[in-house]
Design an enzyme around this catalytic site. Sequence first.
Site, PDB file in Angstrom:
ATOM      1  N   ASP A 123     -18.144  73.477  55.780  1.00  0.00           N
ATOM      2  CA  ASP A 123     -18.333  72.679  54.572  1.00  0.00           C
ATOM      3  C   ASP A 123     -19.403  71.615  54.847  1.00  0.00           C
ATOM      4  O   ASP A 123     -20.449  71.922  55.395  1.00  0.00           O
ATOM      5  CB  ASP A 123     -16.979  72.083  54.149  1.00  0.00           C
ATOM      6  CG  ASP A 123     -16.988  71.453  52.772  1.00  0.00           C
ATOM      7  OD1 ASP A 123     -16.811  72.191  51.782  1.00  0.00           O
ATOM      8  OD2 ASP A 123     -17.184  70.227  52.674  1.00  0.00           O
ATOM      9  N   TRP A 124     -19.145  70.346  54.479  1.00  0.00           N
ATOM     10  CA  TRP A 124     -20.137  69.295  54.716  1.00  0.00           C
ATOM     11  C   TRP A 124     -20.425  69.091  56.204  1.00  0.00           C
ATOM     12  O   TRP A 124     -21.457  68.525  56.573  1.00  0.00           O
ATOM     13  CB  TRP A 124     -19.676  67.983  54.078  1.00  0.00           C
ATOM     14  CG  TRP A 124     -20.345  67.703  52.774  1.00  0.00           C
ATOM     15  CD1 TRP A 124     -19.854  67.948  51.526  1.00  0.00           C
ATOM     16  CD2 TRP A 124     -21.642  67.126  52.582  1.00  0.00           C
ATOM     17  NE1 TRP A 124     -20.763  67.561  50.565  1.00  0.00           N
ATOM     18  CE2 TRP A 124     -21.866  67.054  51.190  1.00  0.00           C
ATOM     19  CE3 TRP A 124     -22.638  66.668  53.446  1.00  0.00           C
ATOM     20  CZ2 TRP A 124     -23.036  66.537  50.647  1.00  0.00           C
ATOM     21  CZ3 TRP A 124     -23.806  66.154  52.901  1.00  0.00           C
ATOM     22  CH2 TRP A 124     -23.999  66.094  51.514  1.00  0.00           C
ATOM     23  N   TRP A 164     -16.145  73.073  40.978  1.00  0.00           N
ATOM     24  CA  TRP A 164     -15.589  72.085  41.898  1.00  0.00           C
ATOM     25  C   TRP A 164     -16.231  70.717  41.676  1.00  0.00           C
ATOM     26  O   TRP A 164     -15.538  69.691  41.623  1.00  0.00           O
ATOM     27  CB  TRP A 164     -15.780  72.544  43.340  1.00  0.00           C
ATOM     28  CG  TRP A 164     -15.902  71.431  44.339  1.00  0.00           C
ATOM     29  CD1 TRP A 164     -16.966  71.144  45.123  1.00  0.00           C
ATOM     30  CD2 TRP A 164     -14.898  70.452  44.667  1.00  0.00           C
ATOM     31  NE1 TRP A 164     -16.710  70.051  45.902  1.00  0.00           N
ATOM     32  CE2 TRP A 164     -15.448  69.600  45.647  1.00  0.00           C
ATOM     33  CE3 TRP A 164     -13.600  70.198  44.213  1.00  0.00           C
ATOM     34  CZ2 TRP A 164     -14.752  68.524  46.196  1.00  0.00           C
ATOM     35  CZ3 TRP A 164     -12.894  69.129  44.752  1.00  0.00           C
ATOM     36  CH2 TRP A 164     -13.467  68.308  45.729  1.00  0.00           C
ATOM     37  N   ASP A 250     -13.737  83.002  50.537  1.00  0.00           N
ATOM     38  CA  ASP A 250     -14.302  81.713  50.140  1.00  0.00           C
ATOM     39  C   ASP A 250     -15.381  81.924  49.083  1.00  0.00           C
ATOM     40  O   ASP A 250     -16.476  82.381  49.406  1.00  0.00           O
ATOM     41  CB  ASP A 250     -14.886  80.979  51.337  1.00  0.00           C
ATOM     42  CG  ASP A 250     -15.458  79.622  50.956  1.00  0.00           C
ATOM     43  OD1 ASP A 250     -15.105  79.112  49.877  1.00  0.00           O
ATOM     44  OD2 ASP A 250     -16.251  79.064  51.738  1.00  0.00           O
ATOM     45  N   HIS A 280     -11.452  78.774  52.013  1.00  0.00           N
ATOM     46  CA  HIS A 280     -12.539  77.850  52.348  1.00  0.00           C
ATOM     47  C   HIS A 280     -12.209  77.041  53.598  1.00  0.00           C
ATOM     48  O   HIS A 280     -13.034  76.893  54.491  1.00  0.00           O
ATOM     49  CB  HIS A 280     -12.813  76.928  51.160  1.00  0.00           C
ATOM     50  CG  HIS A 280     -13.949  75.986  51.384  1.00  0.00           C
ATOM     51  ND1 HIS A 280     -15.246  76.413  51.564  1.00  0.00           N
ATOM     52  CD2 HIS A 280     -13.980  74.628  51.485  1.00  0.00           C
ATOM     53  CE1 HIS A 280     -16.033  75.371  51.745  1.00  0.00           C
ATOM     54  NE2 HIS A 280     -15.302  74.270  51.715  1.00  0.00           N
TER      55      HIS A 280
END
Length: 303
Positions: A123-124, A164, A250, A280
């Site tokens: 993710d980030w 999202w 995901d 995810h």
Amino acid sequence: MDVLRTPDERFADLPDFPFEPHYIEVDSGAGATLRMHYLDEGPPDGEVVLLLHGEPSWSYLYRKMIPVLVDAGLRAVAIDLVGFGRSDKPTQREDYTYAAHTDWTWAAIEAIGLTNITLVCQDWGGLIGLRLVAEQQDRFVRVVAANTMLPTGDHHPGKAFLAWQKFSQEVPVFPAGQILNGATVSTLAPEVIAAYDAPFPDDRYLAGARQFPMLVPISPDDPAAPRNRVAWESLGRFDRPFLCAFADSDPITGAAEPVLRSHVAGAQGQNHVTIVDAGHFLQEDKGRELAEVVVEFVSATPR
């Protein structure tokens, strides 16, 4: 810069989280310092595996992976990004920028003194970590990219991400734990959901979590886009081992995997892995399996 610090008692007796906290201070960029939290487990002289989390999680996400890495003789370091976990939390959303997050994380890496890093990013953690790999190639010896991307705004972000993003801005109460629960294949126990809520006693602590989805470059003129385009060029020349370990379920980042595989020099010829029955937040669904992939990758690609 107005900054909040989550009280320590919020982190007492979290399930399956026996790790000791460690802290360093970094320059806020606004004439002050920010305290950042990290976990540091395993032998001090072991190969460093840097674990970078995403939104809206924190180092608790890696609790299933750390014991596996340590048992293999690796040093596992998991940093809480500014605004998350036990790290300080600026209260104004404008204090959070892509560039600031990258600078804060790099400052933490330097303050801890990490070198010859195997990066594990999701993710980030990848939006920040992959840019750091591109800009500081000599510090990284391997990368494991899991459910992440490095967007430039030159391609449509996908309906799942836009949904999202919309939800994150419109939901009256930002439910960090339930967001994690909704982005896994498995169902998280109530005490685990509570652990993801622990860093955020009330809405004042959530400025970073609210702002993160708005910092993803989704248009070509985004302020972060030029630096990410340069990073992509650099990643094309990154010839150290680069492994993709994406989940099979995901909808947000799946399209990034083939791009990374084909573009990054070090990804060529690797035995990329698909983590089955994982969403995810694959560290929750299949943390041990992902950690075993990392251990095998480190063993198979000696520096």
